[in-house]
Design an enzyme around this catalytic site. Structure first.
Site, PDB file in Angstrom:
ATOM      1  N   ARG A 157       0.785  -1.443   0.074  1.00 27.20           N
ATOM      2  CA  ARG A 157      -0.010  -0.122  -0.011  1.00 27.20           C
ATOM      3  C   ARG A 157       0.943   1.369   0.070  1.00 27.20           C
ATOM      4  NH1 ARG A 157      -3.212  -3.485  -0.611  1.00 27.20           N
ATOM      5  NH2 ARG A 157      -5.188  -3.205   0.253  1.00 27.20           N
TER       6      ARG A 157
ATOM      7  N   GLU B 282      -4.349   4.083   6.653  1.00 28.93           N
ATOM      8  CA  GLU B 282      -3.909   3.743   5.285  1.00 28.93           C
ATOM      9  C   GLU B 282      -4.564   4.847   4.496  1.00 28.93           C
ATOM     10  OE1 GLU B 282      -4.742   1.822   1.519  1.00 28.93           O
ATOM     11  OE2 GLU B 282      -6.248   2.350   2.634  1.00 28.93           O
TER      12      GLU B 282
ATOM     13  N   SER C 185     -10.182   0.109   3.808  1.00 27.29           N
ATOM     14  CA  SER C 185      -9.566  -0.315   5.022  1.00 27.29           C
ATOM     15  C   SER C 185      -9.202   1.083   5.694  1.00 27.29           C
ATOM     16  CB  SER C 185      -8.302  -1.138   4.808  1.00 27.29           C
ATOM     17  OG  SER C 185      -8.646  -2.173   4.185  1.00 27.29           O
TER      18      SER C 185
HETATM   19  N1  EPU Z   1     -11.607 -10.368  10.048  1.00 22.94           N
HETATM   20  C1  EPU Z   1     -12.366 -10.555  10.971  1.00 22.94           C
HETATM   21  N2  EPU Z   1     -13.062  -9.554  11.688  1.00 22.94           N
HETATM   22  C2  EPU Z   1     -13.303  -8.185  11.023  1.00 22.94           C
HETATM   23  C3  EPU Z   1     -12.473  -8.118   9.769  1.00 22.94           C
HETATM   24  C4  EPU Z   1     -11.599  -9.159   9.286  1.00 22.94           C
HETATM   25  O1  EPU Z   1     -12.322 -11.348  11.790  1.00 22.94           O
HETATM   26  O2  EPU Z   1     -14.087  -7.446  11.333  1.00 22.94           O
HETATM   27  C5  EPU Z   1     -10.583 -11.286   9.387  1.00 22.94           C
HETATM   28  C6  EPU Z   1     -11.423 -11.824   8.261  1.00 22.94           C
HETATM   29  O3  EPU Z   1     -12.318 -12.894   8.156  1.00 22.94           O
HETATM   30  C7  EPU Z   1      -9.869 -12.340   7.571  1.00 22.94           C
HETATM   31  C8  EPU Z   1      -8.994 -11.330   8.099  1.00 22.94           C
HETATM   32  O4  EPU Z   1      -9.452 -10.830   9.499  1.00 22.94           O
HETATM   33  O5  EPU Z   1      -9.730 -13.763   7.998  1.00 22.94           O
HETATM   34  C9  EPU Z   1      -8.609 -10.391   7.093  1.00 22.94           C
HETATM   35  O6  EPU Z   1      -9.508  -9.651   6.635  1.00 22.94           O
HETATM   36  P1  EPU Z   1      -9.956  -9.498   5.348  1.00 22.94           P
HETATM   37  O7  EPU Z   1      -9.581 -10.844   4.423  1.00 22.94           O
HETATM   38  O8  EPU Z   1     -11.261  -8.681   5.093  1.00 22.94           O
HETATM   39  O9  EPU Z   1      -8.913  -8.345   4.554  1.00 22.94           O
HETATM   40  P2  EPU Z   1      -7.792  -7.089   5.547  1.00 22.94           P
HETATM   41  O10 EPU Z   1      -6.743  -7.677   5.672  1.00 22.94           O
HETATM   42  O11 EPU Z   1      -9.000  -6.547   6.424  1.00 22.94           O
HETATM   43  C10 EPU Z   1      -6.807  -6.384   3.326  1.00 22.94           C
HETATM   44  C11 EPU Z   1      -6.794  -5.169   2.441  1.00 22.94           C
HETATM   45  C12 EPU Z   1      -8.059  -4.887   1.727  1.00 22.94           C
HETATM   46  C13 EPU Z   1      -8.437  -6.065   0.741  1.00 22.94           C
HETATM   47  C14 EPU Z   1      -8.336  -7.285   1.445  1.00 22.94           C
HETATM   48  C15 EPU Z   1      -8.558  -8.436   0.760  1.00 22.94           C
HETATM   49  C16 EPU Z   1      -5.351  -3.751   3.832  1.00 22.94           C
HETATM   50  C17 EPU Z   1      -5.325  -2.498   4.700  1.00 22.94           C
HETATM   51  N3  EPU Z   1      -6.672  -3.964   3.313  1.00 22.94           N
HETATM   52  O12 EPU Z   1      -7.809  -6.138   4.311  1.00 22.94           O
HETATM   53  O13 EPU Z   1      -8.001  -3.586   0.975  1.00 22.94           O
HETATM   54  O14 EPU Z   1      -9.508  -5.748   0.050  1.00 22.94           O
HETATM   55  O15 EPU Z   1      -7.314  -7.531   2.437  1.00 22.94           O
HETATM   56  O16 EPU Z   1      -7.234  -8.809  -0.113  1.00 22.94           O
HETATM   57  O17 EPU Z   1      -4.397  -4.292   3.384  1.00 22.94           O
HETATM   58  C18 EPU Z   1      -8.164  -1.121   1.133  1.00 22.94           C
HETATM   59  O18 EPU Z   1      -7.021  -1.240   1.108  1.00 22.94           O
HETATM   60  O19 EPU Z   1      -8.888  -0.243   1.143  1.00 22.94           O
HETATM   61  C19 EPU Z   1      -8.761  -2.526   1.183  1.00 22.94           C
HETATM   62  C20 EPU Z   1     -10.168  -2.778   1.192  1.00 22.94           C
END
Ligand code: EPU
Length: 357
Positions: free
Chosen positions: A165, A353, A243
């Site tokens: 990012r 972010e 995010s």
């Molecule tokens: N999770 C929870 N509870 C929550 C949120 C997440 O348990 O309330 C768990 C999910 O189930 C999963 C893990 O935490 O097991 C990670 O969550 P998720 O897969 O939704 O992805 P993230 O790490 O929160 C990142 C990126 C997103 C991207 C997703 C999918 C960052 C800051 N964000 O989110 O990008 O869409 O992975 O690859 O790296 C963005 O940058 O704006 C963005 C949305």
């Protein structure tokens, strides 16, 4: 004619749909507009900010300077060989429309990046990535306008300094370069990536609901779209920047401490957005990992939490949403509380972010 607006309301051009006013605003629709602009305003000394569609920007108040909005359109095929096609895409093209275009031509490389709000010009700044695919992997080069030297400058991949990012443009360029167009290389051979998994299911689970293998780029884009629509609100109605915070990097020792509080917490390699299993060689032997901040926020009660007109998503605690009329201060105090609670629980400071201006 190049029109410079005075006292321009940015409501439609900032992620949280805040009522903020820019002292001056100019939309640039052709390369030569930038040279014209430089003749009228000394961009070296006047305060300015380059704003795409604003989907990742939080203004803390009115902007006392000039907003430059790169709005150059066009998708031009540059060349093609047996395996790939190269396109030059205007910075103002909507990213999701470009993904739709690629999918309609059965070209692969960005289908997992479906429905990321924002413009093509913002993609290299944020180095967007999701569900196993990374923008930097399809990026070839970009053309920018250098405000200081008043000339057009090309950037290849290494000059962009892509990281998680992050890029040269986000961290170092300080508004010097206006991105005009981006050259992207897509594959004719589908590189299907279904590795994304989560606490609440993954791409394969989603695909199983409506199709069977073998998968093509179109069903992958559809599955990603369905997952995203559940996590994020409709951005035409609500304010959100996706995010709000980055997933933090921690040492393996710190990870063990956190696992005592949140057993099963998901973690990843630090470089890119990839989804290897936990027994992956790299993950096993690396000293640092990236941890899922959303998971940890849920553990401390931040999923679907609402204070006044600001909340986190009911399905994703890292996603902050503004409902109706909100002020920059309301968003900032809400996200400060998230940060404080997180630090108290885990001893880690969450870094935004979102670009806070
Ligand atoms: N999770 C929870 N509870 C929550 C949120 C997440 O348990 O309330 C768990 C999910 O189930 C999963 C893990 O935490 O097991 C990670 O969550 P998720 O897969 O939704 O992805 P993230 O790490 O929160 C990142 C990126 C997103 C991207 C997703 C999918 C960052 C800051 N964000 O989110 O990008 O869409 O992975 O690859 O790296 C963005 O940058 O704006 C963005 C949305």
């Amino acid at each position: 004619m190049l029109r410079i607006f005075k006292k321009y309301n940015l409501k439609k051009q900032n992620a949280f749909k805040l009522d903020v006013i820019a002292e001056y605003f100019v939309s640039v629709t052709q390369k030569k507009d930038l040279k014209k602009l430089a003749k009228r305003i000394d961009l070296k000394t006047n305060k300015h900010f380059i704003l795409g569609s604003g989907f990742n920007t939080l203004f803390t108040g009115n902007f006392n300077g000039l907003i430059i909005h790169p709005n150059i359109g066009g998708i031009v095929k540059l060349k093609e060989n047996k395996s790939h096609v190269w396109f030059k895409v205007g910075a103002g093209v909507d990213w999701t429309n470009f993904v739709k275009f690629a999918v309609s031509k059965n070209l692969s490389g960005i289908e997992n990046l479906n429905l990321i709000p924002g413009s093509v010009g913002a993609a290299p700044v944020q180095n967007i990535a999701a569900y196993g695919q990374n923008f930097e992997d399809v990026f070839v080069s970009l053309t920018s306008y250098d405000i200081i030297e008043n000339k057009f400058v090309k950037f290849n991949k290494s000059k962009c300094k892509f990281a998680y990012r992050d890029s040269f443009f986000k961290r170092e360029s300080n508004g010097r370069y206006v991105i005009i167009d981006v050259t992207i290389k897509l594959s004719k051979i589908a590189n299907i990536d279904t590795s994304y998994h989560s606490r609440y299911g993954g791409i394969v689970d989603e695909l199983n609901k409506f199709t069977k293998p073998p998968y093509n780029v179109s069903v992958i884009a559809k599955a990603v779209g369905r997952i995203r629509r559940r996590k994020f609100p409709n951005w035409n109605k609500f304010g959100t920047a996706g995010s709000f915070f980055l997933n933090p990097f921690v040492s393996k020792e710190k990870l063990s401490e956190i696992q005592k509080i949140a057993p099963g917490v998901q973690f990843y390699p630090i470089e890119k957005t990839t989804y290897p299993p936990t027994d992956d060689h790299y993950l096993k032997h690396s000293s640092y990992v990236k941890i899922a901040a959303g998971w940890l926020l849920e553990e401390i009660g931040w999923r679907g939490k609402r204070i006044g007109n600001v909340s986190t998503s009911p399905n994703q605690a890292l996603v902050v949403i503004s409902h109706g009329k909100t002020s920059p201060n309301e968003i900032l105090s809400f996200t400060k509380r998230m940060q404080d609670d997180f630090e108290k629980a885990y001893g880690i400071k969450l870094e935004p972010e979102v670009n806070i201006i």
